[in-house]
Design a protein around this motif. Sequence first.
Motif, PDB file in Angstrom:
ATOM      1  N   UNK A   1      42.375  54.988 141.225  1.00 34.21           N
ATOM      2  CA  UNK A   1      43.447  54.031 140.913  1.00 34.21           C
ATOM      3  C   UNK A   1      43.243  53.426 139.531  1.00 34.21           C
ATOM      4  N   UNK A   2      41.990  53.131 139.183  1.00 36.62           N
ATOM      5  CA  UNK A   2      41.716  52.546 137.868  1.00 36.62           C
ATOM      6  C   UNK A   2      42.069  53.521 136.758  1.00 36.62           C
ATOM      7  N   UNK A   3      41.647  54.783 136.915  1.00 31.54           N
ATOM      8  CA  UNK A   3      41.930  55.775 135.868  1.00 31.54           C
ATOM      9  C   UNK A   3      43.423  56.063 135.755  1.00 31.54           C
ATOM     10  N   UNK A   4      44.116  56.037 136.886  1.00 32.24           N
ATOM     11  CA  UNK A   4      45.551  56.337 136.867  1.00 32.24           C
ATOM     12  C   UNK A   4      46.387  55.133 136.468  1.00 32.24           C
ATOM     13  N   UNK A   5      45.782  53.965 136.479  1.00 31.88           N
ATOM     14  CA  UNK A   5      46.521  52.771 136.127  1.00 31.88           C
ATOM     15  C   UNK A   5      47.544  52.368 137.168  1.00 31.88           C
ATOM     16  N   UNK A   6      47.231  52.594 138.451  1.00 31.88           N
ATOM     17  CA  UNK A   6      48.138  52.222 139.536  1.00 31.88           C
ATOM     18  C   UNK A   6      47.437  51.197 140.420  1.00 31.88           C
ATOM     19  N   UNK A   7      48.193  50.426 141.197  1.00 28.75           N
ATOM     20  CA  UNK A   7      47.564  49.465 142.114  1.00 28.75           C
ATOM     21  C   UNK A   7      46.626  50.175 143.098  1.00 28.75           C
ATOM     22  N   UNK A   8      45.567  49.484 143.461  1.00 27.54           N
ATOM     23  CA  UNK A   8      44.555  50.076 144.344  1.00 27.54           C
ATOM     24  C   UNK A   8      44.988  49.944 145.798  1.00 27.54           C
ATOM     25  N   UNK A   9      46.036  50.683 146.130  1.00 32.03           N
ATOM     26  CA  UNK A   9      46.493  50.771 147.519  1.00 32.03           C
ATOM     27  C   UNK A   9      46.668  52.239 147.873  1.00 32.03           C
ATOM     28  N   UNK A  10      46.596  52.552 149.152  1.00 33.02           N
ATOM     29  CA  UNK A  10      46.706  53.952 149.554  1.00 33.02           C
ATOM     30  C   UNK A  10      48.108  54.493 149.272  1.00 33.02           C
ATOM     31  N   UNK A  11      49.125  53.706 149.484  1.00 30.17           N
ATOM     32  CA  UNK A  11      50.479  54.206 149.250  1.00 30.17           C
ATOM     33  C   UNK A  11      50.693  54.520 147.774  1.00 30.17           C
ATOM     34  N   UNK A  12      50.163  53.687 146.877  1.00 32.17           N
ATOM     35  CA  UNK A  12      50.305  53.964 145.445  1.00 32.17           C
ATOM     36  C   UNK A  12      49.469  55.174 145.036  1.00 32.17           C
ATOM     37  N   UNK A  13      48.309  55.322 145.623  1.00 33.18           N
ATOM     38  CA  UNK A  13      47.508  56.512 145.334  1.00 33.18           C
ATOM     39  C   UNK A  13      48.211  57.772 145.823  1.00 33.18           C
ATOM     40  N   UNK A  14      48.815  57.689 147.014  1.00 40.64           N
ATOM     41  CA  UNK A  14      49.547  58.839 147.549  1.00 40.64           C
ATOM     42  C   UNK A  14      50.660  59.240 146.590  1.00 40.64           C
ATOM     43  N   UNK A  15      51.414  58.245 146.118  1.00 37.84           N
ATOM     44  CA  UNK A  15      52.500  58.544 145.173  1.00 37.84           C
ATOM     45  C   UNK A  15      51.964  59.104 143.864  1.00 37.84           C
ATOM     46  N   UNK A  16      50.837  58.574 143.390  1.00 34.11           N
ATOM     47  CA  UNK A  16      50.262  59.080 142.141  1.00 34.11           C
ATOM     48  C   UNK A  16      49.896  60.553 142.253  1.00 34.11           C
TER      49      UNK A  16
END
Length: 826
Positions: A108-123
Motif C-alpha cells: 500500500x505504501x509503495x502504491x500510494x493507496x490507503x492501507x485497506x484490503x479493498x484498496x489493495x484489491x483494486x490496486x
Amino acid sequence: MNAHADQQLPHPSPSVSASPSYAADRLARALRTSLTHEDAATRERAGARARQWRDVLSGMAGGTLSVGSRTPVAALPAWVTPEVVTGGFATGSAAAGGPLLPHEKETARRAGVPATRSDLFAHHLTEDGLRDLWSLLDSGHYEVHAPEEAALATVAWLVRAGRFDSAAELVAEMAPFADRLRFAPRPADRPAPGADCMHRRTAGEAAAALARRGPHPQVEAQREALSVWRPFEDELLAHRLAAAGPDAPPPGWRAEGAALLSRYTALAAAHTRCTKHRDPKSNAAILRRALEEELAGRALAPRLAGLLRVAVSSMVAKRGVPGSPGHTRLRRARAEHAALPSHHALAALVLRRIAPLDGERGIPDPEAAVAPVSEREAGETGLPVGAVVPPAVADTVRGALSAPLEVLVERGVVPSAEVLASLVPQLVAAVTAERYADAPLRTLMAATYRAFRRRRSLLLLDLQSQVRIGELPWVRAVSGHLGDGAADGEPAREALRRLGELAVCAFPATVLPNPLVRELGELARRAELGAPFVEELAADIFMGTFSPKFLVAARIAADLLEGSLYARYYGIDYAAVRRMAIAQATDSALRGHPARTAPEFAALCARRAGTATQGWSTAANGTVIEQAQILTTHNLATLAARARIAPPPGWARLARDCFEAVCRLLARVEGNPRPMPTIKDAAYAWRQMLFHLSLCEAAEREAALAWMEAEGARRSGHVRTLLAPALAGLRLVADGGSFGADGTADGGRARRLLGWSTARHWMRASPRPGLPAARGGGSAGRGSTPVRRATEPQGRPAVNPVHTGRPPSGWSARPPSRETAGRGGR
C-alpha cells in the motif's frame, strides 16, 4: 487438510447437531492452561485458543455459525478457508482474514493507496498492480500460505493469456470479500524449493530451537561443584591436616585460615548454583565452623570436636590426603570433566554457523554445521579445539536437512508415516501441476495445492464432503488451460508407485495415516487407476455404514489374495466379496448414479465382527471397522495390485520387520494398566505382516515363518507367552488348517490375533499389584469422544462435538470405558 478429514456421521438424521458442550470444555482447558502454565509462551498460545473457543461458542449461540455444515460461516461461501480449531469447529473467522500483514502495508505504501484490503484489491487490478503480479508470476518469488492468496495472481495470468471474460468472472466472485480477505501472494526473496528437495523444519526453526537452549541448572550446579567447591574443600582439609597432631599449628596457620574464610565469603557470593556447601551437616561446613571458632580464640565444644574428627577422617578415607597421587589423579579427572564445554555453549556455536542460511529453507549440509570446534572457533569462543557437538544439539540441525524424500527417510529425519504424510503434498503438488502447459501457471497451481493441503478439515454431518481443490474459483477458472500431455497419467502413476513403496518399506508395520491416504488417492485419480484409497475411520463417530469405495477396495483385495495365507487366516470368502461388488456396480449402473453407501458390505463386516445383534458401543464399532480393514487390507492390496509397488527389500523382509515390531509392542504390555492401545497396534502390525507373507513365494514364506518361530522363542518369557497362541495359529493356517468360529483351534492353544474386542482380550495380562485393571476390551484412543447424544447415560463426559436427538438402536446403557475410545482419523 489435516488428519481429521471427512469428520462426518454416516447417517443423515434431522436430530443430529453440534453440541456446544465440547467447545465449552475446550475453552475451560485453554483458560486453565493460560492461567496456570509455567511457560509464558505456552500461556500465550493457550490464551489465543481460548479466544478462538469463545468465538465458537458465541457464533453457535448467535446463529452465525452452523457447525456440521461445509459452509459453517453464514457470510462465507464454501471455498473460503475458515479458521478451524480442534474437533473441526469453525470459529467464524477466515484463515486469510485478520489485520493487514507487513507485506500488505508495504504494498500500500509503495502504491500510494490507503492501507485497506479493498484498496489493495483494486490496486492489483490496475495496470501497475497487474504488472507487479506478472513479475511475481515470472520470477516465482512469492509464497502462498492460504489458498486465497493465489486468486489475484490467477486473475493476472488470465488477463495476460487474453482470457478477459474468465478474469472478470473471477473478480466478480471475489469482490464481495475484497474488504476482508487476502487475495494476493506474499513476495519472497527466491522461488519455492522444488519437490526434489524437502525439509521437515526450516533453518530458522532450527535456529530458534538452538536459541532456546539455555544452561541446564543441574549440570551447571555440578560443574560449579567440581570446579569451585571441591577444590576449596581440599584447601580446607589441607589446612586442617597441617594443624593435626600434638604440636602447635605451623606459623601463618591462623592467617591462612582467615584468608580461607574470607575467600569462602567471596566464592559464596559469586557462585550460587551449588548450595551443598551451605548444609550445616556437610563436611565442608563443619571444617569452616571449627576454623571460625579457633580463629575467634574459643575452644571447640566436645560435639563440634567430634564432628571435626569424623569429617576429616571420612574425607581422607574417601579421596585421600590432598596432594597424594590418588587424590591428584581424582581431582585432575574431575577438573577435566568440569572443563568440558556445556551443551548450550556448543549450541550457541552451531547457531552462529547456521545464522547466515536462509531461514525459510532447509539446510543442505547439516553435517558441516555440527562439525567439531575448529581452531579459529576455539580462539573466538574459548571452547576447546575438537570439542564434539552433542547429539541433542546435532539432531536439532539434522532435522532441518533439505534432501529428496527418500534420503530424509533413510537418515531418520522422517521417523513415522505421519511425518511422511506432512511432507508428501509438496511432491503431489508438483505432479498435479504438471498438467498445465504454462510454466508460471504450473508454479502458481503447485503453490495453491500446497496451501490447500494445509486447510484444516471441518466437522461434517449428513454425509457431506470436505471442500475439494477443484471448487476454488481460481482453480476452476484455469481448468481449461491444460497441456497436451494432461491426459498422460504416467507421472502420477510413477509418483504413486514411488510414495507407496517408500511408505510400505520405511514403515511396514504402520497403517497408512489418513493424510497420506488422501495424497495417494489424489495421485490415483490423476493416474486414472480407478483404485480407491480408504481412510481409517473413527470408532467413536462410526454409525454402522461405509461408502461404496470400501467394497471396491475389498474387491481389489479379492482379486489379489483369494486363497492366500491372508484370506485363510482371516477366514475371508473373497468370492462372495467379489459377487457383492459386482452386484453393487450393476445396481448403480441401472439407477444411473452411484450409491452413497454400501449396506451389504457393512452387514458383512458386522457379521464377521459378531456385533450384528449387539448394542451401540465404541468397542463394537471398532470391531466392525477392523473387519473392513481386514477385507480391504487397508490399501495394501490397492498399492500392490494397482500401483504395482515392488518393495526393493522384498516382501519377506517387510514381514520380518513387522514381526519385530509386534515383539516390541508386546514387550510393553506387561504391567501396563491400559494395554489395549498397544495390543491393537500389535494386531495391526500382525495384519500387515500377513499381507506381506501372502505375497512371498512359498519357499520364502516358509523360511520367514521358521525365522519368526525361532525369533519368538528368543524373546522374554512374557512376550513368548503372548506370542505363542498367535504363532501357533499362524503355523496352523500355513500348514492348511483353519480356526473355529470363535477364532481359536487346538483347545485355545492357537488363536487368531485381532485388535478390537467387546470382551476381555485374550492377550490382556494381569496388571501389577496396586494398579487398577482397565475395564472393557476395546482399544483405547482419544480421551474425549467427539459424538454426544442427548440421551447419553449418566457418567459419560459431555465433551463431544456432536449430539443427536435420539440414540441409535440398541444404545448400550453402560458408558464405554476409556479403553473403548476410538482411534482413527475423522
